[in-house]
Design a protein around this motif. Sequence first.
Motif, PDB file in Angstrom:
ATOM      1  N   LEU A 245      -9.321   5.832 -11.070  1.00  0.00           N
ATOM      2  CA  LEU A 245      -9.930   4.710 -10.359  1.00  0.00           C
ATOM      3  C   LEU A 245     -11.448   4.759 -10.471  1.00  0.00           C
ATOM      4  O   LEU A 245     -12.104   3.731 -10.690  1.00  0.00           O
ATOM      5  N   LEU A 246     -12.014   5.958 -10.307  1.00  0.00           N
ATOM      6  CA  LEU A 246     -13.463   6.092 -10.428  1.00  0.00           C
ATOM      7  C   LEU A 246     -13.952   5.727 -11.830  1.00  0.00           C
ATOM      8  O   LEU A 246     -15.077   5.263 -11.998  1.00  0.00           O
ATOM      9  N   ARG A 247     -13.094   5.935 -12.818  1.00  0.00           N
ATOM     10  CA  ARG A 247     -13.470   5.649 -14.199  1.00  0.00           C
ATOM     11  C   ARG A 247     -13.118   4.232 -14.631  1.00  0.00           C
ATOM     12  O   ARG A 247     -13.328   3.863 -15.779  1.00  0.00           O
ATOM     13  N   GLY A 248     -12.552   3.430 -13.712  1.00  0.00           N
ATOM     14  CA  GLY A 248     -12.385   2.011 -14.016  1.00  0.00           C
ATOM     15  C   GLY A 248     -10.978   1.479 -14.092  1.00  0.00           C
ATOM     16  O   GLY A 248     -10.779   0.328 -14.503  1.00  0.00           O
ATOM     17  N   ALA A 249      -9.961   2.261 -13.705  1.00  0.00           N
ATOM     18  CA  ALA A 249      -8.587   1.757 -13.758  1.00  0.00           C
ATOM     19  C   ALA A 249      -8.379   0.646 -12.735  1.00  0.00           C
ATOM     20  O   ALA A 249      -8.900   0.698 -11.620  1.00  0.00           O
ATOM     21  N   SER A 250      -7.594  -0.362 -13.119  1.00  0.00           N
ATOM     22  CA  SER A 250      -7.241  -1.460 -12.223  1.00  0.00           C
ATOM     23  C   SER A 250      -5.811  -1.361 -11.716  1.00  0.00           C
ATOM     24  O   SER A 250      -5.490  -1.950 -10.686  1.00  0.00           O
ATOM     25  N   VAL A 251      -4.942  -0.673 -12.458  1.00  0.00           N
ATOM     26  CA  VAL A 251      -3.535  -0.537 -12.068  1.00  0.00           C
ATOM     27  C   VAL A 251      -3.122   0.918 -12.248  1.00  0.00           C
ATOM     28  O   VAL A 251      -3.360   1.516 -13.305  1.00  0.00           O
ATOM     29  N   LEU A 252      -2.488   1.467 -11.217  1.00  0.00           N
ATOM     30  CA  LEU A 252      -1.897   2.801 -11.290  1.00  0.00           C
ATOM     31  C   LEU A 252      -0.383   2.648 -11.351  1.00  0.00           C
ATOM     32  O   LEU A 252       0.218   2.084 -10.435  1.00  0.00           O
ATOM     33  N   ARG A 253       0.223   3.125 -12.417  1.00  0.00           N
ATOM     34  CA  ARG A 253       1.686   3.072 -12.565  1.00  0.00           C
ATOM     35  C   ARG A 253       2.242   4.390 -12.020  1.00  0.00           C
ATOM     36  O   ARG A 253       1.978   5.458 -12.578  1.00  0.00           O
ATOM     37  N   ILE A 254       3.019   4.302 -10.926  1.00  0.00           N
ATOM     38  CA  ILE A 254       3.352   5.519 -10.191  1.00  0.00           C
ATOM     39  C   ILE A 254       4.808   5.521  -9.715  1.00  0.00           C
ATOM     40  O   ILE A 254       5.449   4.482  -9.585  1.00  0.00           O
ATOM     41  N   HIS A 255       5.316   6.739  -9.444  1.00  0.00           N
ATOM     42  CA  HIS A 255       6.638   6.911  -8.833  1.00  0.00           C
ATOM     43  C   HIS A 255       6.547   6.921  -7.309  1.00  0.00           C
ATOM     44  O   HIS A 255       7.384   6.346  -6.635  1.00  0.00           O
ATOM     45  N   ASP A 256       5.534   7.616  -6.794  1.00  0.00           N
ATOM     46  CA  ASP A 256       5.434   7.893  -5.354  1.00  0.00           C
ATOM     47  C   ASP A 256       4.487   6.878  -4.710  1.00  0.00           C
ATOM     48  O   ASP A 256       3.274   7.071  -4.667  1.00  0.00           O
ATOM     49  N   VAL A 257       5.056   5.798  -4.210  1.00  0.00           N
ATOM     50  CA  VAL A 257       4.234   4.671  -3.793  1.00  0.00           C
ATOM     51  C   VAL A 257       3.449   4.970  -2.528  1.00  0.00           C
ATOM     52  O   VAL A 257       2.238   4.776  -2.476  1.00  0.00           O
ATOM     53  N   ILE A 258       4.102   5.434  -1.484  1.00  0.00           N
ATOM     54  CA  ILE A 258       3.417   5.541  -0.206  1.00  0.00           C
ATOM     55  C   ILE A 258       2.278   6.556  -0.263  1.00  0.00           C
ATOM     56  O   ILE A 258       1.198   6.344   0.300  1.00  0.00           O
ATOM     57  N   GLU A 259       2.478   7.661  -0.982  1.00  0.00           N
ATOM     58  CA  GLU A 259       1.413   8.655  -1.096  1.00  0.00           C
ATOM     59  C   GLU A 259       0.210   8.085  -1.853  1.00  0.00           C
ATOM     60  O   GLU A 259      -0.944   8.285  -1.479  1.00  0.00           O
ATOM     61  N   ASN A 260       0.488   7.357  -2.947  1.00  0.00           N
ATOM     62  CA  ASN A 260      -0.597   6.749  -3.708  1.00  0.00           C
ATOM     63  C   ASN A 260      -1.253   5.610  -2.939  1.00  0.00           C
ATOM     64  O   ASN A 260      -2.456   5.375  -3.079  1.00  0.00           O
ATOM     65  N   ARG A 261      -0.476   4.905  -2.104  1.00  0.00           N
ATOM     66  CA  ARG A 261      -1.073   3.829  -1.330  1.00  0.00           C
ATOM     67  C   ARG A 261      -2.081   4.381  -0.323  1.00  0.00           C
ATOM     68  O   ARG A 261      -3.158   3.821  -0.130  1.00  0.00           O
ATOM     69  N   VAL A 262      -1.749   5.500   0.307  1.00  0.00           N
ATOM     70  CA  VAL A 262      -2.691   6.121   1.243  1.00  0.00           C
ATOM     71  C   VAL A 262      -3.968   6.523   0.517  1.00  0.00           C
ATOM     72  O   VAL A 262      -5.088   6.249   0.975  1.00  0.00           O
ATOM     73  N   ALA A 263      -3.818   7.170  -0.640  1.00  0.00           N
ATOM     74  CA  ALA A 263      -4.994   7.582  -1.408  1.00  0.00           C
ATOM     75  C   ALA A 263      -5.802   6.366  -1.851  1.00  0.00           C
ATOM     76  O   ALA A 263      -7.041   6.371  -1.810  1.00  0.00           O
ATOM     77  N   LEU A 264      -5.102   5.300  -2.270  1.00  0.00           N
ATOM     78  CA  LEU A 264      -5.794   4.090  -2.712  1.00  0.00           C
ATOM     79  C   LEU A 264      -6.535   3.422  -1.560  1.00  0.00           C
ATOM     80  O   LEU A 264      -7.663   2.934  -1.723  1.00  0.00           O
ATOM     81  N   ASP A 265      -5.934   3.407  -0.381  1.00  0.00           N
ATOM     82  CA  ASP A 265      -6.607   2.825   0.785  1.00  0.00           C
ATOM     83  C   ASP A 265      -7.906   3.573   1.091  1.00  0.00           C
ATOM     84  O   ASP A 265      -8.934   2.958   1.421  1.00  0.00           O
ATOM     85  N   ILE A 266      -7.864   4.898   1.008  1.00  0.00           N
ATOM     86  CA  ILE A 266      -9.069   5.690   1.227  1.00  0.00           C
ATOM     87  C   ILE A 266     -10.121   5.353   0.178  1.00  0.00           C
ATOM     88  O   ILE A 266     -11.307   5.135   0.478  1.00  0.00           O
TER      89      ILE A 266
END
Length: 445
Positions: A245-266
């Motif tokens: 994300l810091l390097r410019g990604a717009s979409v993260l393709r992931i298995h573990d949604v809720i954990e990544n959503r928390v990190a993304l919200d932060i």
Amino acid sequence: MTDSRRAILRDGFLSSLRRSPVLMGILNVTPDSFSDGGRHFEAAAAVARARTMVAEGAAIVDVGGESTRPGHTSVTEDEELRRIVPVLEALRREIDAPISVDTSKAAVAREAARLGASVINDVWGFRRDPGMADAVADTASAVIVMHNRESADPAIDILDDVERAFERSLAIAARAGVAFNRILLDPGVGFGKTPEQNHVCIWNLDRFRAFGCPILVGLSRKSFIGRIVGDQRLMGTLAADMIALLRGASVLRIHDVIENRVALDIFKTLSASARAALGEPRPDARANVALALGGNVGDKAGTLRRALRALGGEPGIELTAVSCLYRTAPWGKTDQDWFVNACALARTDLAPEALLDRVKALEVELGRKPGERWGPRVIDIDIIAYDDVVLTSGRLTLPHPELFNRAFVLVPLAEIAPERLIAGRRVGEAAASLRAEASDVVTLD
């Protein structure tokens, strides 16, 4: 699902990428995927998982019927369809979110679109099935173009290899008529790369943003993470995703949604606060500009593509859409070679004359030399419109005073912004009014 509903979901997904990064939930309906193979093989389990991912914060669900893990066994078109069709039929009734289908087969892509999929995720970037680009264009799908290699080669410059592959894929897309503003790029971490090359691609994602397309990355639970952190792949994934994300990604393709959503919200909260503290403009506060590019000397198409990449890499300029390349007749001075033209839309926080300085400097960097007004030129970049600004100065007039006389500008601009109003006229209608001149403006083969 109706075609209109599918288009609404597609455009809503693409529009959301301009505001902030999003999550793509992985839904493998395969018995052999590396992380979750067999878990959602049955349609009912797959639909339940998709429903959960959307509830947890996935903006889009990516359905795959053929594993692409290292050493996977390829499946036939019929088998891939047998796996995904029941899932797609159920998903279009059960969830109100866009669906992507992970496939490299044109026939599968067409059927997936018919069943409501808005996005095609091609891990071979139009370079495996020669019918894939046509399938994407014909179905008006968005597409994820991924870099891939048959095998890793530690001796190559991986960033250069990815860029050259993207250039080939984008050229294929343009020839087929795939709308540029519906293309996402994926550097293919974990596909035909050494662990070190994977690291290099992640750390240099910002380099690929110069193409003007949103960047998607799929790092979730991959082996290169396991090499670093052992069996703590989830925590490793979260760390790698935040770097992406810091390097410019717009979409993260992931298995573990809720954990990544928390990190993304932060991530989103901290980055928004940092921008505010530094007085940086919000993305939606930047000016929307239209640019026209043309040239008729040397490698015409190659120069235009380099110019577009250079624009996309400029600080303060974010490309949001690029037209196809068009072959056009010379204008003004007719006894010269034919031109290649294109238009681009961008957002910028540069003032009009500062933007002019930037594009003129780029022209010089790309080889333009002073010449006669209508004579041959390596590259010409004009600012056509800058929001609704009306300006007349010694250096710049906005909107461009010749816009509505030039089919070689209006036709490509109408491709990407037909509804845009400039000086009270709708671009698409203005282009249609120049029927005779427009006949000399044709998509470049």
